[in-house]
Design a protein around this motif. Structure first.
Motif, mmCIF file in Angstrom:
data_model
loop_
_atom_site.group_PDB
_atom_site.id
_atom_site.type_symbol
_atom_site.label_atom_id
_atom_site.label_comp_id
_atom_site.label_asym_id
_atom_site.label_seq_id
_atom_site.Cartn_x
_atom_site.Cartn_y
_atom_site.Cartn_z
ATOM 1 N N ALA A 49 0.827 -1.215 0.000
ATOM 2 C CA ALA A 49 0.000 0.000 0.000
ATOM 3 C C ALA A 49 0.857 1.259 0.000
ATOM 4 O O ALA A 49 0.465 2.279 -0.571
ATOM 5 N N ALA A 50 2.034 1.165 0.597
ATOM 6 C CA ALA A 50 2.947 2.311 0.641
ATOM 7 C C ALA A 50 3.773 2.442 -0.634
ATOM 8 O O ALA A 50 4.511 3.408 -0.798
ATOM 9 N N GLY A 51 3.660 1.462 -1.527
ATOM 10 C CA GLY A 51 4.407 1.516 -2.778
ATOM 11 C C GLY A 51 5.879 1.147 -2.639
ATOM 12 O O GLY A 51 6.702 1.523 -3.462
ATOM 13 N N VAL A 52 6.207 0.387 -1.601
ATOM 14 C CA VAL A 52 7.585 -0.040 -1.358
ATOM 15 C C VAL A 52 7.695 -1.523 -1.722
ATOM 16 O O VAL A 52 6.934 -2.341 -1.212
ATOM 17 N N HIS A 53 8.623 -1.849 -2.631
ATOM 18 C CA HIS A 53 8.800 -3.243 -3.060
ATOM 19 C C HIS A 53 7.446 -3.866 -3.437
ATOM 20 O O HIS A 53 7.155 -5.013 -3.093
ATOM 21 N N THR A 54 6.643 -3.106 -4.152
ATOM 22 C CA THR A 54 5.264 -3.489 -4.421
ATOM 23 C C THR A 54 5.139 -4.833 -5.121
ATOM 24 O O THR A 54 4.354 -5.686 -4.696
ATOM 25 N N GLU A 55 5.897 -5.035 -6.194
ATOM 26 C CA GLU A 55 5.766 -6.281 -6.962
ATOM 27 C C GLU A 55 6.137 -7.497 -6.112
ATOM 28 O O GLU A 55 5.473 -8.531 -6.174
ATOM 29 N N ILE A 56 7.178 -7.354 -5.309
ATOM 30 C CA ILE A 56 7.605 -8.455 -4.443
ATOM 31 C C ILE A 56 6.557 -8.706 -3.366
ATOM 32 O O ILE A 56 6.190 -9.852 -3.092
ATOM 33 N N ALA A 57 6.056 -7.643 -2.763
ATOM 34 C CA ALA A 57 5.032 -7.784 -1.722
ATOM 35 C C ALA A 57 3.782 -8.462 -2.281
ATOM 36 O O ALA A 57 3.219 -9.368 -1.649
ATOM 37 N N LEU A 58 3.350 -8.047 -3.476
ATOM 38 C CA LEU A 58 2.162 -8.662 -4.083
ATOM 39 C C LEU A 58 2.389 -10.145 -4.370
ATOM 40 O O LEU A 58 1.492 -10.967 -4.164
ATOM 41 N N TYR A 59 3.594 -10.468 -4.831
ATOM 42 C CA TYR A 59 3.895 -11.878 -5.094
ATOM 43 C C TYR A 59 3.780 -12.699 -3.809
ATOM 44 O O TYR A 59 3.138 -13.754 -3.776
ATOM 45 N N TYR A 60 4.387 -12.211 -2.737
ATOM 46 C CA TYR A 60 4.336 -12.964 -1.477
ATOM 47 C C TYR A 60 2.937 -12.993 -0.885
ATOM 48 O O TYR A 60 2.542 -13.987 -0.259
ATOM 49 N N LEU A 61 2.170 -11.941 -1.088
ATOM 50 C CA LEU A 61 0.772 -11.983 -0.656
ATOM 51 C C LEU A 61 0.016 -13.080 -1.420
ATOM 52 O O LEU A 61 -0.817 -13.789 -0.841
ATOM 53 N N GLY A 62 0.325 -13.238 -2.700
ATOM 54 C CA GLY A 62 -0.266 -14.329 -3.472
ATOM 55 C C GLY A 62 0.160 -15.687 -2.954
ATOM 56 O O GLY A 62 -0.650 -16.611 -2.837
ATOM 57 N N GLU A 63 1.440 -15.812 -2.633
ATOM 58 C CA GLU A 63 1.951 -17.077 -2.087
ATOM 59 C C GLU A 63 1.261 -17.421 -0.765
ATOM 60 O O GLU A 63 0.882 -18.565 -0.530
ATOM 61 N N ILE A 64 1.120 -16.423 0.097
ATOM 62 C CA ILE A 64 0.471 -16.653 1.392
ATOM 63 C C ILE A 64 -0.975 -17.092 1.180
ATOM 64 O O ILE A 64 -1.428 -18.073 1.783
ATOM 65 N N ALA A 65 -1.694 -16.397 0.324
ATOM 66 C CA ALA A 65 -3.088 -16.766 0.050
ATOM 67 C C ALA A 65 -3.175 -18.176 -0.529
ATOM 68 O O ALA A 65 -4.052 -18.961 -0.146
ATOM 69 N N ALA A 66 -2.270 -18.520 -1.422
ATOM 70 C CA ALA A 66 -2.277 -19.863 -2.011
ATOM 71 C C ALA A 66 -2.012 -20.917 -0.941
ATOM 72 O O ALA A 66 -2.672 -21.969 -0.919
ATOM 73 N N ARG A 67 -1.080 -20.655 -0.046
ATOM 74 C CA ARG A 67 -0.774 -21.609 1.034
ATOM 75 C C ARG A 67 -1.957 -21.775 1.972
ATOM 76 O O ARG A 67 -2.096 -22.810 2.621
ATOM 77 N N GLN A 68 -2.790 -20.748 2.067
ATOM 78 C CA GLN A 68 -3.967 -20.802 2.932
ATOM 79 C C GLN A 68 -5.217 -21.211 2.151
ATOM 80 O O GLN A 68 -6.332 -21.059 2.636
ATOM 81 N N ASN A 69 -4.994 -21.737 0.942
ATOM 82 C CA ASN A 69 -6.083 -22.230 0.072
ATOM 83 C C ASN A 69 -7.129 -21.167 -0.239
ATOM 84 O O ASN A 69 -8.304 -21.471 -0.379
ATOM 85 N N GLU A 70 -6.689 -19.925 -0.351
ATOM 86 C CA GLU A 70 -7.564 -18.817 -0.755
ATOM 87 C C GLU A 70 -7.257 -18.513 -2.216
ATOM 88 O O GLU A 70 -6.619 -17.516 -2.549
ATOM 89 N N THR A 71 -7.743 -19.388 -3.094
ATOM 90 C CA THR A 71 -7.366 -19.330 -4.505
ATOM 91 C C THR A 71 -7.728 -18.010 -5.164
ATOM 92 O O THR A 71 -6.895 -17.420 -5.858
ATOM 93 N N SER A 72 -8.949 -17.531 -4.965
ATOM 94 C CA SER A 72 -9.336 -16.295 -5.656
ATOM 95 C C SER A 72 -8.503 -15.115 -5.173
ATOM 96 O O SER A 72 -8.114 -14.251 -5.969
ATOM 97 N N ARG A 73 -8.192 -15.093 -3.894
ATOM 98 C CA ARG A 73 -7.351 -14.022 -3.361
ATOM 99 C C ARG A 73 -5.927 -14.134 -3.920
ATOM 100 O O ARG A 73 -5.306 -13.135 -4.300
ATOM 101 N N ALA A 74 -5.406 -15.362 -3.971
ATOM 102 C CA ALA A 74 -4.058 -15.583 -4.513
ATOM 103 C C ALA A 74 -3.997 -15.137 -5.966
ATOM 104 O O ALA A 74 -3.055 -14.448 -6.372
ATOM 105 N N LEU A 75 -4.993 -15.521 -6.748
ATOM 106 C CA LEU A 75 -5.030 -15.124 -8.163
ATOM 107 C C LEU A 75 -5.030 -13.603 -8.300
ATOM 108 O O LEU A 75 -4.325 -13.051 -9.153
ATOM 109 N N ALA A 76 -5.807 -12.935 -7.459
ATOM 110 C CA ALA A 76 -5.882 -11.471 -7.530
ATOM 111 C C ALA A 76 -4.515 -10.844 -7.257
ATOM 112 O O ALA A 76 -4.106 -9.912 -7.965
ATOM 113 N N TYR A 77 -3.824 -11.344 -6.254
ATOM 114 C CA TYR A 77 -2.494 -10.797 -5.958
ATOM 115 C C TYR A 77 -1.508 -11.106 -7.077
ATOM 116 O O TYR A 77 -0.782 -10.220 -7.536
#
Length: 194
Positions: A49-77
């Motif tokens: 949200a602060a625009g710091v390392h945004t692409e990396i942060a979004l990727y890891y947010l996707g990874e976290i969502a995928a690990r938690q079986n939140e597929t639609s959230r992971a796809l969005a990230y």
């Protein structure tokens, strides 16, 4: 232990400097490595949200969502990762998640789109497409794509291993053996190690 000590130092620094997003980014990575996904998610969300390392942060947010079986959230990230060192990984993750959800054609469309955006990464995308077709029991399509891939990249170890897997599934043990021997010959080739 050392990681806990480091995390405690980061957290105390962050309390004193709550707007230091570089420190928050480091803490997010530590939390992720320790599999504390909730803390990692919170920190990565703030960093993105602060625009710091945004692409990396979004990727890891996707990874976290995928690990938690939140597929639609992971796809969005993952779909928000439009550059940086995790761009290909994010696109591959989208394709794999779609395939796992039974949307193989949508997954293949994602890979074809990624190939147009990242032509220099064609080989990795090709191997993933073959794997998804194989896993989706579309063996004729996988074999056809693999044959073309071996024309374009005749000594590629990943493709030779994919050929061995496909041949094994189809009970063609002679081809399995030949492909494995060719892959091994490439791995043992001193020219490749240069």
């Amino acid at each position: 232990d050392k990681p806990d000590e480091a995390r405690a130092l980061y957290e105390s620094f962050l309390k004193a400097h709550p707007n230091d997003n570089e420190m928050r980014y480091a803490l997010a990575g530590l939390a992720y490595d320790r599999e504390d996904y909730e803390a990692s998610r919170q920190h990565f969300e703030t960093v993105a949200a602060a625009g710091v390392h945004t692409e990396i942060a979004l990727y890891y947010l996707g990874e976290i969502a995928a690990r938690q079986n939140e597929t639609s959230r992971a796809l969005a990230y993952f779909r928000q990762v439009n550059g940086g060192r995790f761009q290909l990984d994010a696109k591959l993750s989208v394709a794999r998640l779609l395939a796992q959800a039974g949307q193989l054609d949508a997954a293949l469309t994602e890979l074809h789109s990624a190939a147009a955006e990242l032509p220099e990464r064609r080989l990795e995308l090709l191997v993933t497409e073959i794997d998804l077709l194989r896993d989706g029991a579309r063996l004729d399509e996988a074999n056809k794509l693999l044959k073309q891939g071996l024309v374009d990249y005749p000594a590629n170890v990943q493709l030779l291993l994919a050929q061995a897997q496909l041949a094994s599934i189809q009970d063609d043990y002679a081809l399995t053996q030949t492909a494995l021997e060719q892959a091994l010959a490439q791995v043992d080739n001193p020219e490749i190690r240069k």
